[in-house]
Scaffold this active site. Structure first.
Site, mmCIF file in Angstrom:
data_model
loop_
_atom_site.group_PDB
_atom_site.id
_atom_site.type_symbol
_atom_site.label_atom_id
_atom_site.label_comp_id
_atom_site.label_asym_id
_atom_site.label_seq_id
_atom_site.Cartn_x
_atom_site.Cartn_y
_atom_site.Cartn_z
ATOM 1 N N TYR A 1 27.117 -104.179 1.408
ATOM 2 C CA TYR A 1 27.589 -102.897 0.891
ATOM 3 C C TYR A 1 27.363 -101.757 1.886
ATOM 4 O O TYR A 1 26.300 -101.636 2.474
ATOM 5 C CB TYR A 1 26.871 -102.545 -0.428
ATOM 6 C CG TYR A 1 27.133 -101.123 -0.832
ATOM 7 C CD1 TYR A 1 28.339 -100.785 -1.428
ATOM 8 C CD2 TYR A 1 26.225 -100.115 -0.546
ATOM 9 C CE1 TYR A 1 28.618 -99.464 -1.747
ATOM 10 C CE2 TYR A 1 26.490 -98.801 -0.866
ATOM 11 C CZ TYR A 1 27.692 -98.481 -1.466
ATOM 12 O OH TYR A 1 27.974 -97.173 -1.772
ATOM 13 N N GLU B 1 27.147 -85.593 -3.524
ATOM 14 C CA GLU B 1 27.641 -86.579 -2.547
ATOM 15 C C GLU B 1 29.042 -86.152 -2.098
ATOM 16 O O GLU B 1 29.880 -85.783 -2.916
ATOM 17 C CB GLU B 1 27.701 -87.956 -3.216
ATOM 18 C CG GLU B 1 28.126 -89.083 -2.282
ATOM 19 C CD GLU B 1 28.169 -90.441 -3.009
ATOM 20 O OE1 GLU B 1 28.448 -90.459 -4.221
ATOM 21 O OE2 GLU B 1 27.931 -91.471 -2.354
ATOM 22 N N GLU C 1 18.545 -95.045 -4.661
ATOM 23 C CA GLU C 1 19.604 -95.007 -5.675
ATOM 24 C C GLU C 1 19.867 -96.391 -6.262
ATOM 25 O O GLU C 1 19.832 -97.390 -5.533
ATOM 26 C CB GLU C 1 20.871 -94.475 -4.994
ATOM 27 C CG GLU C 1 22.096 -94.410 -5.890
ATOM 28 C CD GLU C 1 23.301 -93.838 -5.149
ATOM 29 O OE1 GLU C 1 23.115 -93.145 -4.131
ATOM 30 O OE2 GLU C 1 24.433 -94.102 -5.574
ATOM 31 N N TRP D 1 27.104 -106.362 -7.363
ATOM 32 C CA TRP D 1 27.608 -105.714 -6.151
ATOM 33 C C TRP D 1 27.206 -104.247 -6.141
ATOM 34 O O TRP D 1 27.220 -103.580 -7.129
ATOM 35 C CB TRP D 1 29.140 -105.804 -6.045
ATOM 36 C CG TRP D 1 29.597 -105.141 -4.768
ATOM 37 C CD1 TRP D 1 29.464 -105.642 -3.504
ATOM 38 C CD2 TRP D 1 30.209 -103.851 -4.636
ATOM 39 N NE1 TRP D 1 29.968 -104.746 -2.587
ATOM 40 C CE2 TRP D 1 30.420 -103.630 -3.249
ATOM 41 C CE3 TRP D 1 30.576 -102.853 -5.541
ATOM 42 C CZ2 TRP D 1 31.001 -102.456 -2.756
ATOM 43 C CZ3 TRP D 1 31.152 -101.700 -5.052
ATOM 44 C CH2 TRP D 1 31.361 -101.503 -3.670
ATOM 45 N N ASP E 1 20.950 -96.312 -0.919
ATOM 46 C CA ASP E 1 21.560 -96.865 -2.137
ATOM 47 C C ASP E 1 21.308 -98.374 -2.174
ATOM 48 O O ASP E 1 21.802 -99.109 -1.314
ATOM 49 C CB ASP E 1 23.070 -96.576 -2.103
ATOM 50 C CG ASP E 1 23.750 -96.784 -3.446
ATOM 51 O OD1 ASP E 1 23.163 -97.458 -4.310
ATOM 52 O OD2 ASP E 1 24.876 -96.271 -3.620
ATOM 53 N N ARG F 1 22.737 -90.290 3.774
ATOM 54 C CA ARG F 1 22.443 -91.585 3.158
ATOM 55 C C ARG F 1 22.561 -92.655 4.229
ATOM 56 O O ARG F 1 23.571 -92.707 4.942
ATOM 57 C CB ARG F 1 23.454 -91.865 2.029
ATOM 58 C CG ARG F 1 23.102 -93.075 1.182
ATOM 59 C CD ARG F 1 24.229 -93.460 0.231
ATOM 60 N NE ARG F 1 25.242 -94.242 0.913
ATOM 61 C CZ ARG F 1 26.184 -94.968 0.293
ATOM 62 N NH1 ARG F 1 26.244 -94.982 -1.028
ATOM 63 N NH2 ARG F 1 27.077 -95.650 0.974
HETATM 64 O O1 EZ4 Z 1 30.222 -98.081 -4.415
HETATM 65 O O2 EZ4 Z 1 32.328 -95.439 -5.585
HETATM 66 O O3 EZ4 Z 1 26.924 -93.869 -4.165
HETATM 67 N N1 EZ4 Z 1 28.046 -94.259 -4.000
HETATM 68 C C1 EZ4 Z 1 28.496 -95.481 -4.277
HETATM 69 C C2 EZ4 Z 1 29.977 -95.710 -4.101
HETATM 70 C C3 EZ4 Z 1 30.518 -96.828 -4.989
HETATM 71 C C4 EZ4 Z 1 32.030 -96.725 -5.120
HETATM 72 C C5 EZ4 Z 1 32.603 -97.763 -6.061
HETATM 73 O O4 EZ4 Z 1 33.935 -97.463 -6.347
HETATM 74 O O5 EZ4 Z 1 27.729 -96.339 -4.656
HETATM 75 O O6 EZ4 Z 1 30.258 -95.961 -2.750
HETATM 76 CO CO CO Z 2 25.871 -95.364 -5.303
#
Ligand code: EZ4
Ligand code: CO
Length: 409
Positions: A159, A346, A243, A409, A217, A147
């Site tokens: 993020y 994952e 994702e 978020w 993601d 990823r």
């Molecule tokens: O942000 O589990 O795909 N994985 C994610 C994770 C979430 C965290 C939040 O607690 O999006 O990293």
């Molecule tokens: Co995720």
């Protein structure tokens, strides 16, 4: 057989984990994971104050009946706190049943459907060169699918690039309960992100070629219209999946996304029940279902979800970040090995201390997991070591636009 004890153990070997331990009159124990990142103690209370008293005296073999009584008997259904608590009970009871049978849990689910469980790991970089190094590091660790997340030019923290959780610092005497860790504030600008991502994927494909399965993601940040456009623009990079392109509760929004792009879509890490997926699965709007054992009420409902998903050729992709404890991860790996419509798992690994606190039979080798052959889920909790690393207040970040508006978020 009777349940005689159920205790909740909170420990922080690098991050907080909530574990339920159920003990029977014959001395058999089972473990379940109830970790809800950033809201851990709410599940501790739900279990200690409201669930444990209901468990004492029950037959631990009656898993489905116990699950249904906790779900329907509370009247207040669903939600992450309730479903994490029920998940811990469910997994602990499956652990006990499999131990009594003398079999690894996957055998009770029909046995192995494959030899091993393929995983993907996380590669992160503040910029593209740092990301390429991170992909190389994951490949060197054995991962075969990666990823990719990067910083976005013009944004300070986004993020997947900086540490996800703010943990309170230790005070002089090592007690952390009084310390205040407030959420980190991250930045967001959807336009900058949408212009940057194709360049990132272009660079990754140029460096690693067409065969490496790549995932990304979007972490709930786009509108359906934006997701439709982004998905179409990145089709040529052949993602394994995009994702959480839109906020997870917006099921009908995926119709618009789906009409415009063939980029595969994965959704569901924050979902708690099959009802959250109803439109997505019925109308074949996604390709992978992402729920975690820990947040979906355990392996009992997750097996049903996967069977339902299979009717639309949708595959599993169990959520497995660092904030799912090795107990929740072990349960996931047993399910991954057994079900037919497994997609990918994952797996981000754990701190060395976490591996010591939760000694586990599952192995990670050559980018693949295997649950091992120990009876049950194959995890033992070192309670003394766990107690030496007590709970530490922690929050997930919040996200704000340049003008201060809160964004998903
Ligand atoms: O942000 O589990 O795909 N994985 C994610 C994770 C979430 C965290 C939040 O607690 O999006 O990293
Ligand atoms: Co995720």
């Amino acid at each position: 057989m009777e349940i005689v004890d159920a205790t909740v153990i909170v420990s922080s070997p690098g991050r907080n984990f909530v574990t339920l331990k159920i003990t029977t009159d014959e001395g058999v124990t089972g473990l379940g994971d109830a970790t809800l990142n950033g809201r851990e103690l709410s599940v501790v209370s739900y279990l200690r104050d409201h669930v444990v008293p209901l468990l004492i005296g029950l037959d631990p073999h009656r898993i489905e009946d116990t699950w249904q009584s906790l779900y329907r008997g509370a009247y207040w259904r669903r939600g992450p706190v309730t479903m994490a608590a029920i998940a811990a009970v469910d997994v602990a009871l499956w652990d006990i049943k499999a131990k009594v049978a003398g079999l690894p849990l996957y055998q009770l689910f029909g046995g192995a459907s494959r030899d091993r469980v393929r995983t993907y790991g996380h590669a992160n970089g503040r910029d593209i060169p740092e990301l390429l190094d991170s992909v190389r590091a994951r490949l060197a660790e054995g991962y075969r699918s990666v990823r990719v997340q990067t910083g976005v030019p013009g944004l300070e923290t986004v993020y997947g690039v900086h540490a996800g959780t703010a943990i309170a610092p230790a005070t002089a005497d090592g007690v952390r309960v009084d310390a205040r860790a407030l959420p980190v504030v991250e930045d967001w600008d959807t336009g900058r992100y949408m212009r940057h991502l194709p360049r990132v994927l272009e660079a990754v494909r140029a460096e690693f070629g067409p065969d490496l399965p790549l995932l990304h993601d979007a972490h709930h940040r786009l509108t359906p219209q934006q997701a439709a456009r982004l998905g179409r623009e990145i089709e040529r990079y052949d993602l394994f999946w995009l994702e959480d392109c839109t906020p997870a509760e917006d099921q009908s929004g995926l119709r618009l996304v789906r009409q415009h792009t063939t980029t595969p879509l994965a959704i569901g890490e924050v979902f708690n029940t099959v009802f959250d997926y109803q439109t997505l699965i019925d109308e074949r709007l996604i390709d992978y279902v992402r729920s975690a054992v820990t947040h979906f009420g355990g392996v009992s409902p997750l097996r049903k979800l996967f069977d339902y998903a299979a009717t639309r050729q949708i595959k599993s992709a169990i959520h497995g970040p660092e904030d799912i404890s090795p107990v929740g991860m072990a349960a996931a790996i047993h399910l991954d090995l057994a079900i037919h419509n497994f997609g990918i798992q994952e797996y981000s690994g754990y701190t060395p201390l976490t591996h010591e606190v939760f000694r586990h039979a599952f192995t990670f080798d050559d980018g693949h997991l295997h649950p091992g052959e120990a009876p049950g889920i194959g995890v033992e909790l070192d309670e003394e070591l766990a107690a030496a690393h007590p709970y530490s207040p922690a929050y997930l970040p919040v996200n704000r636009l340049a003008d201060g508006t809160v964004h998903d978020w």
